[in-house]
Design a protein around this motif. Structure first.
Motif, mmCIF file in Angstrom:
data_model
loop_
_atom_site.group_PDB
_atom_site.id
_atom_site.type_symbol
_atom_site.label_atom_id
_atom_site.label_comp_id
_atom_site.label_asym_id
_atom_site.label_seq_id
_atom_site.Cartn_x
_atom_site.Cartn_y
_atom_site.Cartn_z
ATOM 1 N N GLY A 53 0.829 -1.200 0.000
ATOM 2 C CA GLY A 53 0.000 0.000 0.000
ATOM 3 C C GLY A 53 0.860 1.245 0.000
ATOM 4 O O GLY A 53 2.094 1.161 0.055
ATOM 5 N N PHE A 54 0.226 2.392 -0.092
ATOM 6 C CA PHE A 54 0.933 3.662 -0.007
ATOM 7 C C PHE A 54 0.965 4.118 1.454
ATOM 8 O O PHE A 54 -0.071 4.101 2.139
ATOM 9 C CB PHE A 54 0.253 4.728 -0.865
ATOM 10 C CG PHE A 54 0.658 4.670 -2.313
ATOM 11 C CD1 PHE A 54 1.772 5.375 -2.763
ATOM 12 C CD2 PHE A 54 -0.062 3.911 -3.219
ATOM 13 C CE1 PHE A 54 2.162 5.323 -4.089
ATOM 14 C CE2 PHE A 54 0.311 3.851 -4.549
ATOM 15 C CZ PHE A 54 1.428 4.562 -4.997
ATOM 16 N N TRP A 55 2.137 4.544 1.902
ATOM 17 C CA TRP A 55 2.324 4.937 3.292
ATOM 18 C C TRP A 55 2.928 6.343 3.363
ATOM 19 O O TRP A 55 3.966 6.603 2.760
ATOM 20 C CB TRP A 55 3.233 3.933 4.005
ATOM 21 C CG TRP A 55 2.615 2.573 4.061
ATOM 22 C CD1 TRP A 55 2.729 1.578 3.148
ATOM 23 C CD2 TRP A 55 1.724 2.083 5.073
ATOM 24 N NE1 TRP A 55 1.987 0.473 3.518
ATOM 25 C CE2 TRP A 55 1.358 0.761 4.693
ATOM 26 C CE3 TRP A 55 1.218 2.619 6.250
ATOM 27 C CZ2 TRP A 55 0.494 -0.019 5.460
ATOM 28 C CZ3 TRP A 55 0.365 1.839 7.021
ATOM 29 C CH2 TRP A 55 0.013 0.537 6.631
ATOM 30 N N ALA A 56 2.236 7.218 4.083
ATOM 31 C CA ALA A 56 2.717 8.590 4.239
ATOM 32 C C ALA A 56 3.985 8.587 5.080
ATOM 33 O O ALA A 56 4.111 7.821 6.041
ATOM 34 C CB ALA A 56 1.647 9.449 4.906
ATOM 35 N N VAL A 57 4.935 9.430 4.712
ATOM 36 C CA VAL A 57 6.194 9.537 5.437
ATOM 37 C C VAL A 57 6.403 10.978 5.872
ATOM 38 O O VAL A 57 5.764 11.904 5.359
ATOM 39 C CB VAL A 57 7.387 9.064 4.567
ATOM 40 C CG1 VAL A 57 7.237 7.592 4.208
ATOM 41 C CG2 VAL A 57 7.519 9.905 3.303
ATOM 42 N N SER A 58 7.328 11.177 6.797
ATOM 43 C CA SER A 58 7.604 12.518 7.301
ATOM 44 C C SER A 58 8.326 13.351 6.247
ATOM 45 O O SER A 58 8.917 12.818 5.295
ATOM 46 C CB SER A 58 8.450 12.435 8.574
ATOM 47 O OG SER A 58 9.725 11.900 8.276
ATOM 48 N N ALA A 63 12.281 14.130 1.932
ATOM 49 C CA ALA A 63 13.312 14.959 1.297
ATOM 50 C C ALA A 63 14.552 14.137 0.959
ATOM 51 O O ALA A 63 15.094 14.242 -0.154
ATOM 52 C CB ALA A 63 13.682 16.129 2.202
ATOM 53 N N LEU A 64 15.019 13.298 1.885
ATOM 54 C CA LEU A 64 16.227 12.528 1.618
ATOM 55 C C LEU A 64 15.955 11.412 0.608
ATOM 56 O O LEU A 64 16.800 11.114 -0.251
ATOM 57 C CB LEU A 64 16.805 11.938 2.906
ATOM 58 C CG LEU A 64 18.197 11.321 2.727
ATOM 59 C CD1 LEU A 64 19.216 12.376 2.321
ATOM 60 C CD2 LEU A 64 18.663 10.612 3.991
ATOM 61 N N ALA A 68 17.911 10.874 -2.895
ATOM 62 C CA ALA A 68 18.513 9.603 -3.295
ATOM 63 C C ALA A 68 18.004 9.163 -4.661
ATOM 64 O O ALA A 68 18.772 8.664 -5.495
ATOM 65 C CB ALA A 68 18.220 8.533 -2.245
ATOM 66 N N LEU A 69 16.711 9.352 -4.916
ATOM 67 C CA LEU A 69 16.148 8.959 -6.206
ATOM 68 C C LEU A 69 16.651 9.857 -7.329
ATOM 69 O O LEU A 69 16.844 9.405 -8.471
ATOM 70 C CB LEU A 69 14.622 8.978 -6.135
ATOM 71 C CG LEU A 69 14.003 7.899 -5.239
ATOM 72 C CD1 LEU A 69 12.494 8.092 -5.122
ATOM 73 C CD2 LEU A 69 14.316 6.505 -5.770
ATOM 74 N N ASP A 70 16.868 11.135 -7.035
ATOM 75 C CA ASP A 70 17.463 12.031 -8.037
ATOM 76 C C ASP A 70 18.866 11.555 -8.402
ATOM 77 O O ASP A 70 19.254 11.549 -9.579
ATOM 78 C CB ASP A 70 17.505 13.462 -7.513
ATOM 79 C CG ASP A 70 16.143 14.133 -7.473
ATOM 80 O OD1 ASP A 70 15.210 13.617 -8.136
ATOM 81 O OD2 ASP A 70 16.001 15.157 -6.779
ATOM 82 N N ARG A 134 2.449 12.747 -0.131
ATOM 83 C CA ARG A 134 3.799 12.531 0.425
ATOM 84 C C ARG A 134 3.908 11.096 0.956
ATOM 85 O O ARG A 134 4.265 10.834 2.097
ATOM 86 C CB ARG A 134 4.100 13.531 1.544
ATOM 87 C CG ARG A 134 5.609 13.753 1.776
ATOM 88 C CD ARG A 134 5.846 14.871 2.747
ATOM 89 N NE ARG A 134 5.378 14.526 4.072
ATOM 90 C CZ ARG A 134 5.134 15.402 5.043
ATOM 91 N NH1 ARG A 134 5.306 16.690 4.816
ATOM 92 N NH2 ARG A 134 4.731 15.008 6.230
ATOM 93 N N ALA A 135 3.622 10.156 0.045
ATOM 94 C CA ALA A 135 3.541 8.746 0.424
ATOM 95 C C ALA A 135 4.403 7.897 -0.496
ATOM 96 O O ALA A 135 4.626 8.233 -1.663
ATOM 97 C CB ALA A 135 2.091 8.266 0.381
#
Length: 313
Positions: A53-58, A63-64, A68-70, A134-135
């Protein structure tokens, strides 16, 4: 983070050692509770253990992860925050080392089907984000591992906290990764000796970290041997195996420790041909130690050589 930290600083009037130590420990504790896959209570560990599932993160986690994905996009996956299943499989994650063989003399290595299964749960291109919420999507069994970027990020965050407290002259070190700001009380720069692969022919090199960071990645740092073959902790997500391309170490000088940390590992993953070519094209100050038929050879990018020339004046 399974390592040590050290800070040298020039304190402003009115603040003592205890105030700074408390602030530093607060920053590090917060980062551990965000990104440590060794801490079961961390946000990363909870996301790794979550059902599909999709999980919201802080916001700090978001941001980090996006940074990392960039970098994953920039390096075509040489930076990859989704390799936790492979890291665990090869014995470098929280589950611990690989089991010993039937004779108790050597670690075992994974079977091909185990590698294939872990690879199916890995790959930065598979990760899906819901930016409005933001998940992060958990597909089921996907394990994020931010250790290739989180330590450098921690160095940067400690440096930023010290600056905010008025200690604008400081040197921060976590597990051998460093960032310097300002100068020492005698007005000299923060000189640090760069890490080198054991047996490297290069002369001892020091760098002045004046508003600069440095990180070194090497295949000798964490590894184990199985019947004469050495397996390092740096996993190439493209193969699902520890990297074994002849690059012994890479040192990167950069504006931030996070970037230096990520790129030092990425350039090792890229290998002895693609790595230096990429670093030169991107104007990265990097020094490579490569194993050749005649032994260890050091090669540096033009950006790194320019820094050496500037320091020699």
């Amino acid at each position: 983070m399974d390592t040590t930290w050290a800070v040298r600083l020039v304190p402003p009037p009115g603040l003592d050692r205890a105030a700074f130590q408390s602030a530093i420990e607060e920053v590090l504790a917060r980062i551990i509770l965000l990104f440590s896959h060794w801490e079961s209570r961390s946000e990363l560990s909870r996301l790794n253990a979550a059902p599909p599932g999709f999980w919201a993160v802080s916001e700090p986690f978001w941001a980090l992860l996006n940074a990392a994905l960039d970098l994953a996009d920039d390096t075509n996956g040489a930076v990859d925050p989704t390799l936790g299943a492979l890291v665990d499989l090869w014995g470098f994650g929280p589950p611990g080392p690989r089991p010993l063989d039937a004779f108790g003399k050597a670690h075992t290595i994974p079977f091909e089907d185990e590698i294939a299964t872990a690879r199916a749960l890995s790959g930065w291109g598979r990760l899906r984000l819901n930016r409005d919420a933001r998940a992060v999507q958990q597909l089921g069994g996907v394990k994020l591992d931010m250790s290739g970027i989180a330590r450098g990020h921690a160095v940067d965050k400690v440096s930023e906290r010290l600056t905010a407290m008025g200690a604008t002259h400081h040197l921060v070190e976590i597990g051998g990764e460093l960032r310097g700001a300002g100068v020492k009380p005698d007005a000299r720069p923060w000189w640090v000796e760069l890490q080198q692969a054991p047996g490297t022919p290069a002369p001892r090199t020091v760098a002045a970290l004046f508003d600069m960071a440095v990180a070194t990645s090497g295949d000798w740092v964490r590894n184990y041997e199985v019947y004469g073959q050495t397996y390092s902790h740096m996993i190439d997500g493209r193969t699902g195996r520890p990297v074994n391309n002849g690059v012994a170490s890479v040192t990167v000088l950069a504006d931030t420790a996070m970037y230096a940390d990520a790129m030092a590992t990425a350039l090792i993953i890229m290998g002895p041909d693609e790595g230096p070519a990429f670093a030169e094209a991107m104007n990265i100050a990097a020094a490579f130690v490569i194993r050749g038929e005649a032994g260890l050879i050091e090669t540096v990018t033009p950006a790194f050589a320019a820094m050496l020339s500037e320091g020699a004046r």
